[in-house]
Design a protein around this motif. Structure first.
Motif, PDB file in Angstrom:
ATOM      1  N   VAL A 150      13.854 -62.927-109.079  1.00  0.00           N
ATOM      2  CA  VAL A 150      14.076 -61.529-109.328  1.00  0.00           C
ATOM      3  C   VAL A 150      13.204 -60.823-108.596  1.00  0.00           C
ATOM      4  CG1 VAL A 150      13.887 -59.649-111.084  1.00  0.00           C
ATOM      5  CG2 VAL A 150      14.715 -62.022-111.947  1.00  0.00           C
ATOM      6  N   ALA A 151      11.999 -61.284-108.539  1.00  0.00           N
ATOM      7  CA  ALA A 151      10.921 -60.460-107.912  1.00  0.00           C
ATOM      8  C   ALA A 151      10.750 -60.519-106.336  1.00  0.00           C
ATOM      9  CB  ALA A 151       9.560 -60.571-108.230  1.00  0.00           C
ATOM     10  N   VAL A 152      11.149 -61.590-105.657  1.00  0.00           N
ATOM     11  CA  VAL A 152      11.108 -61.779-104.426  1.00  0.00           C
ATOM     12  C   VAL A 152      12.182 -61.235-103.288  1.00  0.00           C
ATOM     13  CG1 VAL A 152      10.505 -63.633-102.555  1.00  0.00           C
ATOM     14  CG2 VAL A 152       9.539 -63.819-104.845  1.00  0.00           C
ATOM     15  N   GLN A 199      21.082 -61.872-104.891  1.00  0.00           N
ATOM     16  CA  GLN A 199      19.455 -62.039-104.713  1.00  0.00           C
ATOM     17  C   GLN A 199      18.865 -61.049-105.523  1.00  0.00           C
ATOM     18  OE1 GLN A 199      17.780 -63.001-100.788  1.00  0.00           O
ATOM     19  NE2 GLN A 199      15.710 -62.621-101.973  1.00  0.00           N
ATOM     20  N   GLN A 200      19.368 -59.761-105.497  1.00  0.00           N
ATOM     21  CA  GLN A 200      18.751 -58.386-106.261  1.00  0.00           C
ATOM     22  C   GLN A 200      18.907 -59.117-107.848  1.00  0.00           C
ATOM     23  OE1 GLN A 200      19.922 -54.852-104.892  1.00  0.00           O
ATOM     24  NE2 GLN A 200      19.923 -55.430-102.765  1.00  0.00           N
ATOM     25  N   ALA A 201      20.137 -59.547-108.109  1.00  0.00           N
ATOM     26  CA  ALA A 201      20.533 -59.798-109.384  1.00  0.00           C
ATOM     27  C   ALA A 201      19.764 -61.245-110.065  1.00  0.00           C
ATOM     28  CB  ALA A 201      22.180 -60.106-109.557  1.00  0.00           C
ATOM     29  N   PRO A 258      29.791 -56.019-112.485  1.00  0.00           N
ATOM     30  CA  PRO A 258      28.190 -55.731-112.470  1.00  0.00           C
ATOM     31  C   PRO A 258      28.315 -54.098-113.495  1.00  0.00           C
ATOM     32  CG  PRO A 258      29.037 -55.937-110.142  1.00  0.00           C
ATOM     33  CD  PRO A 258      30.213 -56.029-111.234  1.00  0.00           C
ATOM     34  N   PRO A 259      27.014 -54.308-114.240  1.00  0.00           N
ATOM     35  CA  PRO A 259      25.869 -55.255-114.342  1.00  0.00           C
ATOM     36  C   PRO A 259      26.069 -56.171-115.306  1.00  0.00           C
ATOM     37  CG  PRO A 259      25.334 -53.326-115.627  1.00  0.00           C
ATOM     38  CD  PRO A 259      26.911 -53.026-115.186  1.00  0.00           C
ATOM     39  N   VAL A 260      27.089 -56.734-115.725  1.00  0.00           N
ATOM     40  CA  VAL A 260      27.366 -57.694-116.799  1.00  0.00           C
ATOM     41  C   VAL A 260      26.384 -58.905-116.454  1.00  0.00           C
ATOM     42  CG1 VAL A 260      28.710 -59.302-117.978  1.00  0.00           C
ATOM     43  CG2 VAL A 260      29.302 -56.762-117.895  1.00  0.00           C
ATOM     44  N   TYR A 297      21.497 -62.803-116.545  1.00  0.00           N
ATOM     45  CA  TYR A 297      20.532 -63.641-116.298  1.00  0.00           C
ATOM     46  C   TYR A 297      19.122 -63.088-116.326  1.00  0.00           C
ATOM     47  CZ  TYR A 297      24.744 -65.152-113.528  1.00  0.00           C
ATOM     48  OH  TYR A 297      25.916 -65.349-113.088  1.00  0.00           O
ATOM     49  N   ASN A 298      18.784 -61.901-116.239  1.00  0.00           N
ATOM     50  CA  ASN A 298      17.625 -61.430-116.666  1.00  0.00           C
ATOM     51  C   ASN A 298      17.308 -61.537-118.060  1.00  0.00           C
ATOM     52  OD1 ASN A 298      17.165 -60.290-114.061  1.00  0.00           O
ATOM     53  ND2 ASN A 298      18.083 -58.202-114.698  1.00  0.00           N
ATOM     54  N   ALA A 299      18.162 -61.434-119.123  1.00  0.00           N
ATOM     55  CA  ALA A 299      17.896 -61.488-120.464  1.00  0.00           C
ATOM     56  C   ALA A 299      17.567 -62.983-120.730  1.00  0.00           C
ATOM     57  CB  ALA A 299      19.201 -61.068-121.361  1.00  0.00           C
ATOM     58  N   ILE A 300      18.307 -63.977-120.269  1.00  0.00           N
ATOM     59  CA  ILE A 300      18.001 -65.428-120.765  1.00  0.00           C
ATOM     60  C   ILE A 300      16.531 -65.736-120.313  1.00  0.00           C
ATOM     61  CG2 ILE A 300      18.871 -66.653-118.801  1.00  0.00           C
ATOM     62  CD1 ILE A 300      19.884 -67.168-122.303  1.00  0.00           C
TER      63      ILE A 300
END
Length: 654
Positions: free
Chosen positions: A175-177, A187-189, A336-338, A343-346
Motif C-alpha cells: 500500500v505504501a510503496v 499498485q495504488q490499491a 472501485p473502490p470496492v 484489501y485495505n480492511a483485511i
C-alpha cells in the motif's frame, strides 16, 4: 556509523528515511559507499522484533539481487538504536531525472537502447520473484564509466518502515510503496504485479521521448490521456517520432488494466527484440506524420475515471457466465473502490467485512479475491461455503459447531482435535471458542482469514443462526482487546434477499466494514463488451444497459449469447423480458419469490405500471431493493431495468 562509516554528505531523504554518501574507513583506500538509514514508525514495542525480522529478510533479498552488474551490491546491513541501516555500493553517475530536467528529448534509437537496458536488469529482478515497485527516473542511474542504466532503491526494503507493520508479521508494504505518476492503479490499491513495474518503465520511456512528465501540475507539460483514461502514443505524435511497432510496445506497457500489459520484463524484452529483428535495416523515422497507431477504442461519449480494456478473448475462450468468476478469468470487472476497500480492511487486526448484495451480483467472486490477496500477504486463508454442510449437522448447535471447527482444520491442513477440546461440561460455544483460541489461532502467529460464503443457508435454522452469529460477534469484540483474537479476520458473504429476526446487538451484521456491490456502470459494461471482442457502437451499450440495468449476471449472459453467435443484440432485446429468452431461470426465480408475498406483488405491480418513479411503503421498497428489482430515486423507486418492468408487468397483470 557502526564504527567505520564516515558520513561525507547528505544525498536525500523521504518518508522512509535518509541517504548519505560515506567512506568505509576499514577498507584500503577508504572507498565511497552509500548509507541508507531507514526509520520504522513503530507504535508498539513488540513491533520492533517484527521490523528486525522483516529487515533481515529483505536485506537477504538485496544481497541476492546485488549479484547483477546493474544493481548496487549490498555491502552490509545493521540495526542501531532501533533504526536500520543498509550500506551499498556507490554508483558514480547521473540519475535520469537530472537528465530529464535539462529538457532534451531522446531519439527513437536512444529510446530503444534505454528500454532494452532497463528491461535487461528488470528481467533478472523478476526472475528472482521480486517486484521493484518504485521504478522512476530518480531510481535509474546512468553509470558514468559505461553509460549503462543501474537500478537502485528497491521498495522491497521499505517494509520495515511502513506504519502498518504489526505484531503478527503482517505489513501493508504494497500500500505504501510507490511514486505517483509511475505507480499504476492496482499498485495504488495495494496489489502490485510484475506488470506494475512494466507500467513504470513505459512511463519513464514516454517521458524521455516527449519531455512531458506524468506528474506535472501544468497540463501542457503533463503526459495526456485519452477519453478512456489511457496513455497512447497516438496522442503524442506531435511530440515524438517513432516507429508504429515501438509505439505498439509502449502502448501495451502502459495499459490501465494490468492484464493487458506484458506479464513481466522477460516478455516485454522478447517483444522488443522481435521488433528490432523485424525492423533491422529500416530507415529511421524522421517525420511525425509517419507515426500511425490504430486507435484502441471506437469513439464514444462515455466518460468516467474508470477505464475500459481491450478485447481479451475469442468466442472459443469465453467463460460460461455462471457461478463464481475464477481468479485467472479476464471477465471479472472491478468496481472501485470496492476491491481496494476490502484489501485495505483485511490487513487490519480483528477485521470483519460484510459483503452483501442480491443474488448473482458477484459476491463469491469478490470473496475469492479478498482471500487471494490475504494469501499473498502471507496470511492463512479458509473459505467455507455453508451450502456444503450436510443437513445432519444442522439439527443441533453442538453438531454444527463441531462441523465448523473440523472444516476449518481440514482446510488449513491441520489434524482434527475435537477429541481433545470437545469434552467436559463447557457448552458448545465455549468449546468452539477454546478450539479456535488454544489450537487454530495458537498454531502460528500468522493471521487467519475466514471467508464464510452463502451464510444465508444458516438463516433457515434460526436457533443455530442466533447462537452461531452471536458467537462470531463475540470473537470480533474480543479482537478489540486481545492480541490472539486480532489474528482472526472474518469475511461474511450473504444475499440481501434473505431475512432473519436476529437480535441486532448479538449478531455481526451491524459491525465491521459493510460492502454493498453495485450494478455495473456504462463504462464497465463497455469494458466487458470489449473483452468479448464485440465491435459495438455506444448506442448498443446504452440499449444493453437499459434492458439489464447493469446487473453483472444479466450483462454477462447477454454478451456470452451474442459473442457465441447464438443471437444478435436485436434478437436478445426482443426476447429478454420473456420466458423464451436466456434469462428465464433468473426471472422465474424472482417471480416465485414475489408470489409468496402478496404485499410485494402489489408493490411491484404499482412500480412496473408507472412510467415514472413512485413512492410505495418503505418496508416493501426496502425488500424489493434488497432483491435487486428496483432502484431508489430519492424516496421513490423505479424498476432496475426495462426487462423487469416488462416481464413483471406482463406476468403479474392478473
Amino acid at each position: 556509523m557502526a564504527g567505520h562509516y564516515q558520513i561525507i554528505k547528505y544525498l536525500g531523504g523521504g518518508g522512509f528515511g535518509q541517504t548519505f554518501l560515506a567512506r568505509d574507513s576499514h577498507l584500503p583506500g577508504n572507498p565511497l559507499c552509500v548509507v541508507k538509514q531507514l526509520k520504522p514508525q513503530l507504535n508498539q514495542p513488540q513491533a520492533l522484533e517484527t521490523a528486525k525480522r522483516l529487515f533481515e529478510r529483505e536485506a537477504q533479498t538485496l544481497y541476492r539481487l546485488g549479484t547483477h552488474d546493474q544493481i548496487p551490491r549490498l555491502l552490509a546491513h545493521f540495526e542501531q538504536d532501533e533504526e536500520f541501516y543498509l550500506v551499498q555500493e556507490f554508483v558514480e553517475g547521473q540519475p535520469l531525472n537530472q537528465e530529464f530536467a535539462l529538457g532534451q528529448k531522446i531519439t527513437e534509437s536512444e529510446a530503444i537502447a534505454l528500454l532494452n537496458d532497463i528491461l535487461q536488469v528488470l528481467a533478472f529482478v523478476h526472475q528472482q520473484q521480486v517486484i521493484h515497485r518504485d521504478i522512476k527516473p530518480a531510481n535509474l542511474i546512468r553509470r558514468r564509466r559505461d553509460r549503462k542504466i543501474v537500478l537502485i532503491d528497491f521498495g522491497v526494503v521499505k517494509a520495515v518502515s511502513t506504519p502498518a507493520s504489526n505484531l503478527y508479521g503482517a505489513t501493508s508494504i504494497t500500500v505504501a510503496v510507490g511514486s505517483p505518476g509511475y505507480m499504476p492503479s492496482e499498485q495504488q490499491a495495494g496489489q502490485p504485479y510484475f506488470s506494475s513495474d512494466i507500467y513504470a518503465v513505459g512511463m519513464v520511456v514516454l517521458q524521455a521521448l516527449t519531455g512531458l512528465s506524468p506528474t506535472s501540475k501544468q497540463t501542457s507539460q503533463r503526459l495526456p490521456r485519452d477519453q478512456y483514461g489511457e496513455f497512447s502514443c497516438t496522442l503524442l505524435r506531435d511530440r515524438m517520432t517513432i516507429h508504429p511497432g515501438l509505439a505498439t510496445i509502449l502502448d501495451k506497457m502502459v495499459r490501465y488494466d494490468y492484464r493487458q500489459r506484458y506479464r513481466d520484463a522477460s516478455e516485454a524484452l522478447q517483444a522488443l527484440e522481435q521488433f528490432r529483428q523485424d525492423t533491422q535495416g529500416d530507415e529511421p523515422i524522421t517525420h511525425p506524420q509517419t507515426l500511425v497507431v490504430p486507435t484502441t477504442h471506437p469513439q464514444s461519449p462515455i466518460t468516467d475515471h474508470q477505464t475500459p480494456t481491450l478485447p481479451l478473448s475469442s468466442p472459443q475462450t469465453l467463460d460460461e457466465p455462471e457461478g463464481q468468476v475464477s481468479l485467472n478469468s479476464s471477465f471479472y470487472v472491478e468496481r472501485p473502490p470496492v476491491e481496494s476497500d476490502c484489501y485495505n480492511a483485511i490487513l487490519k487486526p480483528g477485521a470483519l467485512i460484510r459483503v452483501k448484495a442480491p443474488r448473482q451480483m458477484g459476491k463469491s467472486s469478490l470473496l475469492s479475491r479478498i482471500l487471494n490477496y490475504a494469501s499473498q500477504q502471507g496470511y492463512r486463508t479458509v473459505c467455507l461455503n455453508f451450502q456444503s454442510a450436510d443437513a445432519e449437522f444442522l439439527t443441533s448447535l453442538d453438531q454444527f459447531l463441531q462441523w465448523f471447527c473440523a472444516s476449518v482444520s481440514w482446510n488449513l491442513g491441520l489434524d482434527d482435535r475435537l477429541d481433545t477440546y470437545w469434552r467436559g461440561i463447557l457448552g458448545s460455544k465455549n468449546k468452539c471458542t477454546d478450539y479456535f483460541q488454544r489450537y487454530l489461532l495458537s498454531e502460528t502467529t500468522r493471521p487467519l482469514v475466514l471467508g464464510l460464503d452463502e451464510v444465508d443457508q444458516i438463516f433457515q435454522y434460526p436457533d443455530i443462526a442466533t447462537d452461531f452469529f452471536g458467537l462470531l460477534r463475540a470473537w470480533h469484540e474480543q479482537g478489540k482487546n486481545q492480541a490472539i483474537w486480532q489474528r482472526l479476520r472474518l469475511v461474511f458473504v450473504h444475499s440481501k434477499e434473505v431475512y432473519i429476526p436476529l437480535n441486532i446487538n448479538q449478531s455481526p451484521f451491524n459491525v465491521g466494514i459493510p460492502i454493498e456491490l453495485p450494478e455495473l456502470n456504462p463504462v464497465q459494461v463497455w469494458d466487458l463488451v470489449q473483452r468479448h471482442s464485440l465491435d459495438w457502437q455506444p448506442n448498443q451499450v446504452e440499449e444493453l444497459m437499459s434492458m439489464t440495468g447493469g446487473h453483472p449476471y444479466l450483462v454477462r449472459v447477454a454478451l456470452y449469447q451474442i459473442a457465441r453467435g447464438k443471437m444478435t443484440l436485436e434478437k436478445l432485446l426482443q426476447v429478454a423480458p420473456t420466458e423464451e429468452g436466456p434469462f428465464y431461470d433468473h426471472l422465474r426465480r424472482h417471480l416465485l419469490n414475489l408470489e409468496e408475498n402478496a404485499e410485494l406483488v402489489a408493490a411491484i405491480q404499482q412500480v412496473v405500471a408507472a412510467n415514472q418513479s413512485v413512492e410505495i411503503k418503505a418496508a416493501a421498497a426496502f425488500k424489493l431493493r434488497s432483491m435487486g428489482l428496483v432502484k431508489f430515486q430519492g424516496n421513490a423507486v423505479t424498476p432496475l431495468c426495462q426487462m423487469y418492468r416488462r416481464y413483471f408487468r406482463d406476468r403479474l397483470k392478473n
